[in-house]
Design an enzyme around this catalytic site. Structure first.
Site, PDB file in Angstrom:
ATOM      1  N   LYS A 113      76.128  53.553  23.123  1.00  0.00           N
ATOM      2  CA  LYS A 113      76.179  52.254  22.967  1.00  0.00           C
ATOM      3  C   LYS A 113      76.389  51.410  24.185  1.00  0.00           C
ATOM      4  O   LYS A 113      75.389  51.482  24.903  1.00  0.00           O
ATOM      5  CB  LYS A 113      77.377  51.896  21.943  1.00  0.00           C
ATOM      6  CG  LYS A 113      77.440  52.837  20.692  1.00  0.00           C
ATOM      7  CD  LYS A 113      76.403  52.805  19.973  1.00  0.00           C
ATOM      8  CE  LYS A 113      76.279  53.702  18.572  1.00  0.00           C
ATOM      9  NZ  LYS A 113      77.439  53.767  17.943  1.00  0.00           N
ATOM     10  N   TYR A 157      84.007  55.099  12.239  1.00  0.00           N
ATOM     11  CA  TYR A 157      82.794  55.337  12.104  1.00  0.00           C
ATOM     12  C   TYR A 157      82.190  56.385  11.103  1.00  0.00           C
ATOM     13  O   TYR A 157      83.340  57.028  10.677  1.00  0.00           O
ATOM     14  CB  TYR A 157      82.338  56.273  13.576  1.00  0.00           C
ATOM     15  CG  TYR A 157      80.816  56.321  13.564  1.00  0.00           C
ATOM     16  CD1 TYR A 157      79.944  55.222  13.648  1.00  0.00           C
ATOM     17  CD2 TYR A 157      80.342  57.573  13.546  1.00  0.00           C
ATOM     18  CE1 TYR A 157      78.533  55.527  13.704  1.00  0.00           C
ATOM     19  CE2 TYR A 157      78.868  57.887  13.639  1.00  0.00           C
ATOM     20  CZ  TYR A 157      77.983  56.585  13.772  1.00  0.00           C
ATOM     21  OH  TYR A 157      76.903  56.907  13.730  1.00  0.00           O
ATOM     22  N   ASP A 208      89.047  55.750  19.592  1.00  0.00           N
ATOM     23  CA  ASP A 208      87.637  55.560  19.519  1.00  0.00           C
ATOM     24  C   ASP A 208      87.553  54.111  20.214  1.00  0.00           C
ATOM     25  O   ASP A 208      87.745  53.214  19.608  1.00  0.00           O
ATOM     26  CB  ASP A 208      86.907  55.644  18.317  1.00  0.00           C
ATOM     27  CG  ASP A 208      85.209  55.505  18.528  1.00  0.00           C
ATOM     28  OD1 ASP A 208      84.880  54.785  19.441  1.00  0.00           O
ATOM     29  OD2 ASP A 208      84.661  56.366  17.726  1.00  0.00           O
ATOM     30  N   ARG A 236      75.191  74.712  29.436  1.00  0.00           N
ATOM     31  CA  ARG A 236      75.974  74.475  28.513  1.00  0.00           C
ATOM     32  C   ARG A 236      77.506  74.440  28.938  1.00  0.00           C
ATOM     33  O   ARG A 236      78.371  74.119  28.440  1.00  0.00           O
ATOM     34  CB  ARG A 236      75.939  75.483  27.220  1.00  0.00           C
ATOM     35  CG  ARG A 236      76.914  75.187  26.041  1.00  0.00           C
ATOM     36  CD  ARG A 236      76.628  75.823  24.646  1.00  0.00           C
ATOM     37  NE  ARG A 236      75.800  76.911  24.768  1.00  0.00           N
ATOM     38  CZ  ARG A 236      76.146  78.307  24.978  1.00  0.00           C
ATOM     39  NH1 ARG A 236      77.473  78.216  25.248  1.00  0.00           N
ATOM     40  NH2 ARG A 236      75.347  79.416  25.234  1.00  0.00           N
TER      41      ARG A 236
END
Ligand SMILES: *Cc1c(COP(=O)(O)O)cnc(C)c1O
Length: 393
Positions: A211, A113, A186, A60
């Site tokens: 994507k 989005y 974005d 992490r």
């Protein structure tokens, strides 16, 4: 040993080589997948800061495959650094979490989005007193008017999901900086091959790796790109202490996908331009929104800021109602009805007139429309698939 590949090399050379090297242990010319949660501690661990990002400690805090992918993405985006996270939404949230606090205000594109709309319009104002103003960011005057003394961030999406609206990155960056605010963009619909927002003045760039960058529809991921200092802050505040770390396996898959980004984007760009032209000239099509078409209201802005093409996503509506659109989709054979975009295969989704954000869209979208992500298939086959379905409605 990693090869010495810098920005003087072309996009594809960087895509192939950056982040890879010869594996020291085996001599393999591919770096392995390191599926480990923990890394060995030094002899005396009492000086280790458990919230540190630099040293390998715990996945992490940063792991091997994450770091390789970050190197590649920063090289492709021409930014100093990158942080990769579990999803595109985790990347978006990491910006809001790191750079905003109670009392701050955000100016945000009205076309974004859905999770951005949800976060900035509902959750952050209600829970944390971070307010926002939704604006049509293709209109510079509207952006200027929405800025307040406590505006700390302007967040835009261009091309915007799902209407393909285009915002002028350079002009909005200038507005943001005049008011001491950051600009985040974005860039998911464009990918770094078609658009590099930091070159136009943006401070932070978000990519949904799910994507185009992965491109094969089999792994989720997100990235934020920007300066060393800002990305380091995101790592410390939003990755280690909020926890949206990406799995090493997904980082490896996305790294593999990214090798062919330019080849794939060229095919997406070419296919979409041909198909948008075909659809626009078809008598049963009510409208087509694609930034590569001269009929797009911000075509000139798109032409100026997008370097190699306009991506593979478009929106279009048919002459007819919801039933007409659903029947049309059911007649498609090559193109699949499913959400997401930027995959190898073509995907289409009907966004009906009951969409809660329909009021934010330009008039033509409000009766319902299709968002179409043009894939890597042969353009003739996709056009034939659309033609035979249009014939049947
Ligand atoms: C899909 C998408 C996202 C979210 O990415 P996930 O990886 O699904 O979390 C963000 N922005 C845009 C423009 C997208 O299309």
């Amino acid at each position: 040993m990693a090869k010495n590949i810098d920005l003087s090399y072309g996009f594809s050379t960087r895509s192939v080589h950056v982040g890879n090297s010869i594996d020291k242990e085996t001599g393999a010319i591919r770096r392995p997948i390191t599926m480990a949660n923990s890394y060995a501690l030094p002899y005396d661990p009492s000086g280790v800061n458990w919230s540190e990002a630099g040293t390998k400690l715990y996945t992490r805090n940063g792991g091997a495959n994450q770091e390789y992918l970050q190197e590649k993405l920063a090289a492709l985006s021409e930014t100093e650094d990158a942080v990769v996270l579990a999803t595109g939404v985790a990347a978006l949230h990491s910006i809001f979490f790191t750079f905003l606090k109670s009392g701050d205000h955000v100016v945000v594109s009205n076309i974004t989005y859905i999770a951005v709309y949800r976060l900035l319009n509902e959750y952050l104002p209600e829970k944390y007193n971070i307010t926002s103003t939704l604006v049509d960011s293709s209109d510079l005057g509207a952006v200027r008017e929405a800025i307040r003394p406590n505006t700390k961030l302007i967040h835009i999406e261009t091309p915007g999901n799902p209407t393909l609206s285009i915002s002028n990155i350079r002009a909005i960056a200038q507005l943001a900086h005049e008011h001491g605010a950051l600009l985040s963009v974005d860039n998911t619909f464009a990918s770094p091959y078609n658009q590099r927002p930091t070159k136009l003045g943006a401070d932070l760039v978000v990519e949904s790796l799910t994507k185009y960058i992965n491109g094969h529809g089999d792994a989720m991921g997100g990235a934020v790109l920007g300066s060393l200092e800002r990305i380091d802050r995101i790592r410390k505040e939003a990755m280690i202490n909020v926890g949206g770390a990406i799995s090493p396996f997904n980082a490896w898959l996305i790294m593999r996908g990214a090798i062919t980004l330019k080849l794939r984007m060229k095919q997406h760009n070419n296919n979409a331009l041909l198909i948008a032209g075909f659809l626009e000239s078809h008598p049963k099509v009510r409208f087509v929104s694609f930034p590569g078409l001269p009929s797009h209201p911000q075509h000139e802005v798109a032409k100026a800021q997008m370097s190699n093409g306009y991506g593979g996503v478009m929106a279009f509506g048919l002459k007819g109602d919801t039933e007409t659109h659903n029947r049309f989709v059911s007649y498609l054979n090559v193109i699949t009805s499913a959400v997401s975009l930027g995959h190898d295969e073509s995907l289409i989704v009907f966004l009906g007139p009951n969409d809660e954000r329909q009021y934010l869209y330009p008039e033509v979208f409000r009766e319902g429309f299709l968002r179409f992500s043009v894939g890597l298939e042969d353009a003739e086959d996709l056009i034939e698939d659309l033609r035979q379905a249009l014939d049947k409605i």
